[in-house]
Design an enzyme around this catalytic site. Sequence first.
Site, PDB file in Angstrom:
ATOM      1  N   GLU A 256       6.951  -4.567  -3.349  1.00  0.00           N
ATOM      2  CA  GLU A 256       6.112  -3.417  -3.696  1.00  0.00           C
ATOM      3  C   GLU A 256       4.697  -3.782  -3.268  1.00  0.00           C
ATOM      4  OE1 GLU A 256       3.853  -1.072  -4.524  1.00  0.00           O
ATOM      5  OE2 GLU A 256       3.813  -1.575  -6.650  1.00  0.00           O
ATOM      6  N   CYS A 290      -1.820  -0.126  -7.899  1.00  0.00           N
ATOM      7  CA  CYS A 290      -1.129   0.218  -6.644  1.00  0.00           C
ATOM      8  C   CYS A 290      -1.095   1.726  -6.484  1.00  0.00           C
ATOM      9  CB  CYS A 290       0.305  -0.289  -6.660  1.00  0.00           C
ATOM     10  SG  CYS A 290       0.395  -2.048  -6.823  1.00  0.00           S
ATOM     11  N   GLU A 391      -6.008  -0.442   2.135  1.00  0.00           N
ATOM     12  CA  GLU A 391      -6.021  -0.511   0.678  1.00  0.00           C
ATOM     13  C   GLU A 391      -7.226  -1.339   0.238  1.00  0.00           C
ATOM     14  OE1 GLU A 391      -2.985  -2.663  -1.596  1.00  0.00           O
ATOM     15  OE2 GLU A 391      -2.788  -0.902  -2.879  1.00  0.00           O
TER      16      GLU A 391
HETATM   17  C1  UN1 Z   1       0.856  -0.962 -10.187  1.00  0.00           C
HETATM   18  O1  UN1 Z   1      -0.325  -0.709 -10.082  1.00  0.00           O
HETATM   19  O2  UN1 Z   1       1.396  -1.817  -9.453  1.00  0.00           O
HETATM   20  O3  UN1 Z   1       2.069   4.348 -12.453  1.00  0.00           O
HETATM   21  C2  UN1 Z   1       1.733  -0.386 -11.230  1.00  0.00           C
HETATM   22  C3  UN1 Z   1       1.186   3.587 -12.876  1.00  0.00           C
HETATM   23  C4  UN1 Z   1       1.578   2.449 -13.777  1.00  0.00           C
HETATM   24  C5  UN1 Z   1       2.082   1.301 -13.006  1.00  0.00           C
HETATM   25  C6  UN1 Z   1       1.203   0.853 -11.872  1.00  0.00           C
HETATM   26  N1  UN1 Z   1       2.585   2.916 -14.680  1.00  0.00           N
HETATM   27  O4  UN1 Z   1       0.018   3.736 -12.578  1.00  0.00           O
END
Ligand code: UN1
Length: 501
Positions: A256, A290, A391
Site C-alpha cells: 500500500e 495515504c 506525493e
Molecule cells: C493511511 O493513511 O495509510 O481512511 C490509512 C483513512 C484511515 C486510514 C488511513 N481510515 O483515512
Amino acid sequence: MTQTAVEAPTFGNFIGGDWRPAESGRTFESRNPADTRDLIGHFAASDAADVAAAVRAAEEALPGWRAMPAPKRGEIMYAFGALLAEHKERLAREMTREMGKVLAEARGDVQEGVDIAFLMAGEGRRMFGDTTPSELPDKWAMSIRQPIGIAGIITPWNFPIAIPCWKMTAALITGNAVVLKPASDTPHCAALLVQLMGEAGFPPGVVNMVTGSGADVGVPIVENPDVNVISFTGNGETGVDISLRGARRLKRISLELGGKNAIAVMADADLDLAVDGILWSAFGTTGQRCTACSRLIVDEPVADDLVGRLVERAAAMRLGSGLEATTEVGPLINGGAVERVSSYVSVGTDEGARLAVGGSPAKEGELANGHFFSPTILDGVKPMDRVAQEEIFGPLLSVIRVDGYEAAAMAVNGTRYGLSSSIYTRDTNTAFRAMRDFATGIVYVNAGTIGAETHLPFGGIKGTGNGHREAGHAALDTFTEWKSIYVDYSGRLQRAQIDNQ
Ligand code: UN1
C-alpha cells in the site's frame, strides 16, 4: 514536558513472548515531534541477527497456532480488541506524544484497531470458502483457506496502531505467525501494542516485534526464506524494492504505497459541506494520510468562492501540540518532512502556481521546538505539475481549476496513484458517473477522501499498490492459500471432464 535521557524508558524487541535488547546492544531514540526536547524512550536498533531470532520464535509457535481452531483464535482476538478499547485513552495520548496527530484523531486511530480486531475475531467463525456441486455424481467439492506461514509486517508511523492492527489481525486470525517491524518514528506505539497482544493471550512467538531501520531490519525480514508473506505500507520506492526482493523467492507481497487523492467540487455542490470536507481531508493528520486530499479539482464557476473560503479557514487553523484541546493541526513527523514540504512549495510556485495561504514552517512561541508547518494552499496548479503528481505527505493542497465534469474526471484520474477520490455534487447522475469513472480503490460522494471504515476493502489501483486489499474480508486473501478439496464417494473411478459428457 521535557524529560531527561535518564528518565526515558528503554524497550527491547518482543521475541517469543520475551523482551530482549538487540543482540548488538545498540539503541535509537524516539522523540516528540511537537517538542523534540521530549525524549520518549530508547528502542532496540536491531539487525539481521534479531530478525533471525524472531523468525525462529515464529516458526516454533506456528504449528500450535495454525492447529488451534479458528474460533478459538477469534476468542483471543476478541480479548485483544477489548483490551485495546480499555486502554484507548492511554494509547491515544502516547500516540499523540510520539507522532503528533491531535488527540481526537489518535483516539480514532486506536478505535480503528479495536474495530478491525472485532471484525477479525468474527472472521474466526466465518472465514468462508465455497461448497459447490461437482460435475460428477456422488462427489463433493469445496475450498478452504489455509495460513501461508510467517507474515512479515512492515508498517508506517502515520497510523501507528491502526495499520499494524489491520495487517496483524488478518494474518493472525487466519493462522499465521507474525514478525512486525514498526516505523522507526513510532516504536513506542508498537511496543505498547504488542505488549497488549501478549496480555490478550496470543501464545509466545505468535506475535513478535523487531525495531530498527528499514535497511537493518526490513530487508532481512523480506529476504528471510522462512518469511512467506510480506505486507508493507509506505513509500513507493521501498515498495518496489520489497517486490523485487520478494519476487526472487516467490513471496506473496501486499503493498500500500500512498496516493495523490483528489476531491472534485462541481458547480452545483453544497460549498459549505465541501469546505469542511476539504479542510478535514487536506489538513487532518497534518496531511500525513495515504488518503489525504492533496488535489482540489474545482469547477471554474465556483472556484473563486471556494478557494476564498478555504484560504480564510486555513489561515485561522490553530497549530500546536495535539495534546492541547484547542489544537487543530499538529506537527509533521520530523525535520525531514518539514524540509520536503517547504521544498514542494518552491517547486509549485516555480511551476507558476500562486501561494494562496501558508507556505512555511511555523516557529512562533510554543511551536519553536517542533516540526510545524502552516496549512498551505497553492492555486492555479496545472494537472501535470509536480505538486499535482508527487506525493508530498504534508499540509499542502494544490488547486486545479477545470470546466465541467469530464475535465474534472480526467484531472482526478491523471496521476500514477489510485487510492481515494471524492466528488461533491447535488446531481445524482453526476455522482453515479464519478462512482463509475474515478480510477481509485475508494470513492466518496459528498464526503472527503479520508475515513475509510475497517469492514470494507482498503487499497488502491495503479501506483498505489499491487492489487491486494487490506481490511474487510478481502484482507484474508493476502494471508491465506486456497485449498480445493474433492471427495469422491461413488466408489468407482470418475474422470472429470470425460465421464460427464
Ligand atoms: C493511511 O493513511 O495509510 O481512511 C490509512 C483513512 C484511515 C486510514 C488511513 N481510515 O483515512
